[in-house]
Design an enzyme around this catalytic site. Structure first.
Site, PDB file in Angstrom:
ATOM      1  N   GLU A  64       0.870  -1.174   0.000  1.00 31.70           N
ATOM      2  CA  GLU A  64       0.000   0.000   0.000  1.00 31.70           C
ATOM      3  C   GLU A  64       0.909   1.228   0.000  1.00 31.70           C
ATOM      4  O   GLU A  64       1.810   1.325   0.835  1.00 31.70           O
ATOM      5  CB  GLU A  64      -0.873  -0.010   1.256  1.00 31.70           C
ATOM      6  N   LYS A  80       4.566   0.566   9.534  1.00 28.79           N
ATOM      7  CA  LYS A  80       4.673   1.850   8.836  1.00 28.79           C
ATOM      8  C   LYS A  80       4.101   2.991   9.669  1.00 28.79           C
ATOM      9  O   LYS A  80       4.616   4.100   9.657  1.00 28.79           O
ATOM     10  CB  LYS A  80       3.930   1.779   7.497  1.00 28.79           C
ATOM     11  N   ARG A 112       5.891 -13.055   8.961  1.00 20.27           N
ATOM     12  CA  ARG A 112       6.516 -11.742   8.838  1.00 20.27           C
ATOM     13  C   ARG A 112       7.967 -11.826   9.282  1.00 20.27           C
ATOM     14  O   ARG A 112       8.312 -12.652  10.125  1.00 20.27           O
ATOM     15  CB  ARG A 112       5.841 -10.731   9.778  1.00 20.27           C
TER      16      ARG A 112
HETATM   17  P1  ATP Z   1       1.860  -1.848   7.757  1.00 23.31           P
HETATM   18  O1  ATP Z   1       0.804  -2.594   8.515  1.00 23.31           O
HETATM   19  O2  ATP Z   1       3.037  -1.463   8.554  1.00 23.31           O
HETATM   20  O3  ATP Z   1       1.306  -0.721   6.932  1.00 23.31           O
HETATM   21  P2  ATP Z   1       1.610  -3.747   5.728  1.00 23.31           P
HETATM   22  O4  ATP Z   1       1.872  -5.173   5.998  1.00 23.31           O
HETATM   23  O5  ATP Z   1       0.204  -3.329   5.678  1.00 23.31           O
HETATM   24  O6  ATP Z   1       2.444  -2.900   6.737  1.00 23.31           O
HETATM   25  P3  ATP Z   1       1.864  -3.451   2.932  1.00 23.31           P
HETATM   26  O7  ATP Z   1       2.408  -2.297   2.214  1.00 23.31           O
HETATM   27  O8  ATP Z   1       0.410  -3.697   2.818  1.00 23.31           O
HETATM   28  O9  ATP Z   1       2.323  -3.264   4.421  1.00 23.31           O
HETATM   29  O10 ATP Z   1       2.673  -4.764   2.606  1.00 23.31           O
HETATM   30  C1  ATP Z   1       2.995  -5.201   1.321  1.00 23.31           C
HETATM   31  C2  ATP Z   1       3.413  -6.641   1.395  1.00 23.31           C
HETATM   32  O11 ATP Z   1       4.544  -6.785   2.232  1.00 23.31           O
HETATM   33  C3  ATP Z   1       2.327  -7.513   1.984  1.00 23.31           C
HETATM   34  O12 ATP Z   1       2.248  -8.709   1.246  1.00 23.31           O
HETATM   35  C4  ATP Z   1       2.779  -7.753   3.382  1.00 23.31           C
HETATM   36  O13 ATP Z   1       2.269  -8.950   3.861  1.00 23.31           O
HETATM   37  C5  ATP Z   1       4.300  -7.748   3.218  1.00 23.31           C
HETATM   38  N1  ATP Z   1       4.954  -7.357   4.467  1.00 23.31           N
HETATM   39  C6  ATP Z   1       4.752  -6.241   5.191  1.00 23.31           C
HETATM   40  N2  ATP Z   1       5.484  -6.257   6.310  1.00 23.31           N
HETATM   41  C7  ATP Z   1       6.197  -7.409   6.307  1.00 23.31           C
HETATM   42  C8  ATP Z   1       7.143  -8.014   7.196  1.00 23.31           C
HETATM   43  N3  ATP Z   1       7.512  -7.429   8.333  1.00 23.31           N
HETATM   44  N4  ATP Z   1       7.665  -9.203   6.841  1.00 23.31           N
HETATM   45  C9  ATP Z   1       7.316  -9.809   5.695  1.00 23.31           C
HETATM   46  N5  ATP Z   1       6.434  -9.303   4.826  1.00 23.31           N
HETATM   47  C10 ATP Z   1       5.868  -8.114   5.123  1.00 23.31           C
HETATM   48 MG    MG Z   2      -1.383  -3.164   4.494  1.00 25.75          MG
END
Ligand code: ATP
Ligand code: MG
Length: 577
Positions: free
Chosen positions: A52, A288, A278
Site C-alpha cells: 500500500e 509503517k 513476517r
Molecule cells: P503496515 O501494517 O506497517 O502498513 P503492511 O503489511 O500493511 O504494513 P503493505 O504495504 O500492505 O504493508 O505490505 C505489502 C506486502 O509486504 C504484503 O504482502 C505484506 O504482507 C508484506 N509485508 C509487510 N510487512 C512485512 C514483514 N515485516 N515481513 C514480511 N512481509 C511483510
Molecule cells: Mg497493508
C-alpha cells in the site's frame, strides 16, 4: 582481518539458494511444484508484490519482495508490482515513487507496474454482479452499529435489518452511492455471507465505503472505494496471479478471499492465497504507522534517516542491496513468526562490504602526534614521504594508493594512554608501536592544556623501520592507523547505536516507541586521509580498525557508520551454543 571473515559459510549457502536448491525446500515452492504436476495453472507461475503506498518500504518488505520475485524467477514465472491504492486518505505518489525505486535498488524488475485503482471500474462491475445475485447488499447503518453487530468469538453476529433488501433496490442504492448522493459513511456495501460464521471475516464484510477524498491517480472520479478484501483477490484474478503470497495475519481472510473469487466469472484460473511469517528483527520496528510517527515527531530526520529500518534508510546507511537479499534468502520462507537478531543481518552486511569496500584511514577522535626526529628539507619544511598501501586485501584488482606521511600526524585518542592500564598495548610513554604501513615510533612525552588534557604526544621514529618492520626483527604489539596532519581532510562522522534500546521494542509497555533510544547518534569531527575526498557519494569504505562507513549522498564529507568490524553475530551464536 579475522573478524571480517563473518559468515562466509552462510553466504555460500545463500548463493546456492539463487538457483532454487535451498528455496526448493520451502512450503510455497512445494505447493507450486504440486500445482505444476496437477496442471492447475497449466504450468503458469505468477506472483505479485502488493504494497500500500502509504509509507516507505522497510526491511520486512524486503523479505516479501525476495519471496515474491524470487519464487517467480525460480519457476520461470513473472511478478508484478501492484500498488494497493484503495485508501486515498493515507496514500501519496511520493510513496509510489519510492516503492518503485526501492524494488529496482534491490535488483528486481516487475513484469508490470499495476495499481488496484486500475481496476476500480472492473471491481465496481463485479460488485454489481454480486448484488444482482443477492450476494451483497447496501447497509444504511453506521460503522459503529455494524461493528457491534459483528459479535465476537463465541458471540453470534446479529443480522442487519437491511440484509434481505431486494437486489433491485440494492442496485439502485449502490449506484446512488457511486453517484455521490449520500454523505461519507452513510452507507456501505456488504457481502452477504454468514453472520454466524466462526470466522469473523465471513460475517458480512464491508466491500465498499463512501469516502470523498482525492485519489492520487483517479482524482475525484470516485467517492466510493473498495476495501482491502474486495480489492485484493479480485485484482489478483484480473492480473492472472496464480500464487498470492501474504503474511500470516491474513490467514483468517483466506476463506473470504476464496468466497469472493468463487462468485465471479474469472478471466484466468482462480488464484490462491499462501501465507508466510513476517520478518521481525530485534531492536527494530516494522510498522509503517510507527515509522511514520518517528518521522513526524522529529525523532529521526526523515524516512531515509540512516537509523531507520526503511530501505531508503538502510541504503543511506550503506547496507548493500545484495546483503539484504542474501539475508532474506538465507532466513527463508516459513510459517512461524519469529524475531531474528539484527546482528545476523549485520553479519551479511559485513561479509558483503568486506568483499567490495576499499580500505582507507580515518581518525575519528584525533590526537596530534609529533615526531621530534623527523627530517626537514633544506628549506626547513618537514619532509613528506609517500607510502603505497593496498586498497583492498580481498581484491588485488582494487589496486593501491599513495598515502602521505609527515612529521605531524593524527592518531586516535583511544590509542594513547599516558599511564597504560593492564593489557593496553597501544602507544604510551616508552612504548614502541607500528604506524600502519609506515614506521615504528616510540612515545616520549605529552603536552597538556591548562585543564590537564593531553593535546599533543611527542615521539621519535626509527628510520630503519620504513614500511613498518624492524630489520633486527624486534616485535611490537600494536599497529595503529594514522593520517598526516598536513594532508588530512576534515570530515564528520555519525556513529549509530540501536534506534530502540530493547530487543523487543514495546515488550514491557506495549508501545514500541516508548523504547526509543535517545542517544542513537553521535556526531564526531574527524581527520581523514585525502583519498576520501574522492569517494563517491553513497559509496561505502572501510575505515581501518573502525568499521564500514558510507559517504552521504548530499552533505559533503559526512560519513555514516554502516556497521562495525566486530562480528557480534558469531559471538551470539557461540553463546547460544
Ligand atoms: P503496515 O501494517 O506497517 O502498513 P503492511 O503489511 O500493511 O504494513 P503493505 O504495504 O500492505 O504493508 O505490505 C505489502 C506486502 O509486504 C504484503 O504482502 C505484506 O504482507 C508484506 N509485508 C509487510 N510487512 C512485512 C514483514 N515485516 N515481513 C514480511 N512481509 C511483510
Ligand atoms: Mg497493508
Amino acid at each position: 582481518m579475522n573478524n571480517d571473515a563473518g559468515v562466509a559459510g552462510d553466504v555460500g549457502a545463500t548463493r546456492r539458494a539463487a538457483d532454487g536448491a535451498i528455496r526448493a525446500g520451502d512450503f510455497i515452492a512445494a505447493k507450486i511444484r504440486e500445482d505444476n504436476a496437477t496442471g492447475l495453472y497449466r504450468g503458469r507461475v505468477q506472483t505479485r508484490f502488493p504494497p500500500e503506498p502509504n509509507g516507505y518500504l522497510h526491511i520486512g518488505h524486503a523479505k516479501a519482495i525476495t519471496a515474491d520475485f524470487g519464487i517467480a524467477a525460480d519457476f520461470g514465472g513473472s511478478c508484478n508490482l501492484r500498488l494497493d491504492d484503495t485508501n486515498p486518505d493515507t496514500e501519496d505518489v511520493e510513496y509510489v515513487e519510492s516503492i518503485i525505486d526501492d524494488i529496482a535498488w534491490l535488483g528486481y524488475t516487475p513484469a508490470n507496474v499495476c495499481y488496484a485503482s486500475d481496476y476500480f471500474e472492473a471491481l465496481y462491475e463485479w460488485a454489481e454482479l454480486l448484488i444482482r445475485d443477492a450476494k451483497a447488499y447496501v447497509d444504511d447503518q453506521d460503522a459503529e452499529t455494524i461493528s457491534a453487530q459483528r459479535g465476537g468469538f463465541g458471540k453470534p453476529g446479529v443480522e442487519s435489518p437491511y440484509r434481505e433488501r431486494d437486489p433491485e433496490e440494492n442496485l439502485r442504492l449502490f449506484r446512488a452511492m457511486r453517484d455521490g448522493e449520500f454523505a461519507d459513511g452513510a452507507r456501505v456495501l456488504r457481502a452477504k455471507i454468514d453472520m454466524q460464521s466462526e470466522n469473523m471475516q465471513l460475517r458480512d464484510p464491508v466491500l465498499y465505503r463512501i469516502r470523498r477524498s482525492h485519489h492520487h491517480r483517479t482524482g475525484d472520479k470516485w467517492v466510493i472505494y473498495p476495501t482491502y478484501d474486495w480489492a485484493h483477490g479480485q485484482s489478483d484474478a484480473l492480473e492472472g496471479v496464480t500464487h498470492s503470497m501474504c503474511t500470516l495475519e491474513f490467514e483468517a481472510h483466506r476463506p473470504l478471499y476464496d468466497w469472493c473469487l468463487e462468485q465471479l466469472p474469472l478471466p484466468y484460473e482462480k488464484p490462491q492465497q499462501l501465507e508466510f511469517a513476517r520478518l521481525e528483527l530485534t531492536h527494530t520496528v516494522t510498522s509503517k504507522r510507527r515509522l511514520r510517527k518517528l518521522v513526524d515527531d522529529g525523532t529521526v530526520t526523515g524516512w531515509d534517516d540512516p537509523r531507520m529500518p526503511t530501505l531508503v534508510g538502510l541504503r543511506r546507511r550503506g547496507y548493500p542491496a545484495a546483503a539484504i537479499t542474501a539475508f532474506c534468502t538465507h532466513i527463508g520462507i516459513n510459517k512461524t513468526n519469529s524475531r531474528h537478531a539484527i546482528e545476523e543481518l549485520e553479519a551479511f552486511v559485513r561479509t558483503e562490504l568486506n568483499r567490495v569496500s576499499l580500505r582507507r584511514m580515518a581518525v575519528i577522535n584525533p590526537l596530534r602526534l609529533v615526531i621530534d626526529n623527523w627530517p626537514q628539507t633544506e628549506e626547513g619544511a618537514p619532509v613528506v614521504e609517500w607510502f603505497t598501501l593496498g586498497n583492498n586485501p580481498e581484491n588485488p584488482d582494487d589496486g593501491t594508493r599513495s598515502v602521505p606521511f609527515g612529521g605531524v600526524l593524527y592518531i586516535e585518542r583511544d590509542d594513547f594512554a599516558e599511564v597504560p592500564p593492564p593489557k593496553f598495548f597501544r602507544l604510551s610513554p616508552g612504548r614502541e608501536v607500528r604506524l600502519r604501513g609506515a614506521y615504528l615510533v616510540s612515545a616520549t612525552d605529552v603536552v597538556k592544556d591548562e585543564a590537564g588534557n593531553i593535546i599533543e604526544v611527542h615521539c621519535t621514529y626509527d628510520p630503519a623501520t620504513r614500511g613498518g618492520d624492524a630489520p633486527d626483527g624486534r616485535k611490537v604489539k600494536s599497529t595503529m592507523h594514522w593520517v598526516s596532519a598536513e594532508h588530512a581532510l576534515d570530515a564528520t562522522v555519525n556513529l549509530y547505536e540501536r534506534l530502540f534500546s530493547t530487543e523487543v521494542p514495546g515488550e514491557s509497555t506495549g508501545e514500541p516507541l516508548d523504547d526509543v533510544n535517545p542517544d542513537s547518534c553521535t556526531t564526531l569531527n574527524c581527520k581523514v586521509e585525502a583519498a576520501l575526498g574522492d569517494t563517491a557519494p553513497g559509496e561505502v569504505v572501510q575505515f581501518e580498525r573502525l568499521g564500514y562507513f558510507c559517504k552521504d549522498g548530499q552533505t559533503p564529507m559526512l560519513f555514516h557508520r554502516t556497521v562495525g568490524l566486530k562480528d557480534e553475530w558469531a559471538n551470539i551464536r557461540k553463546r547460544s551454543g
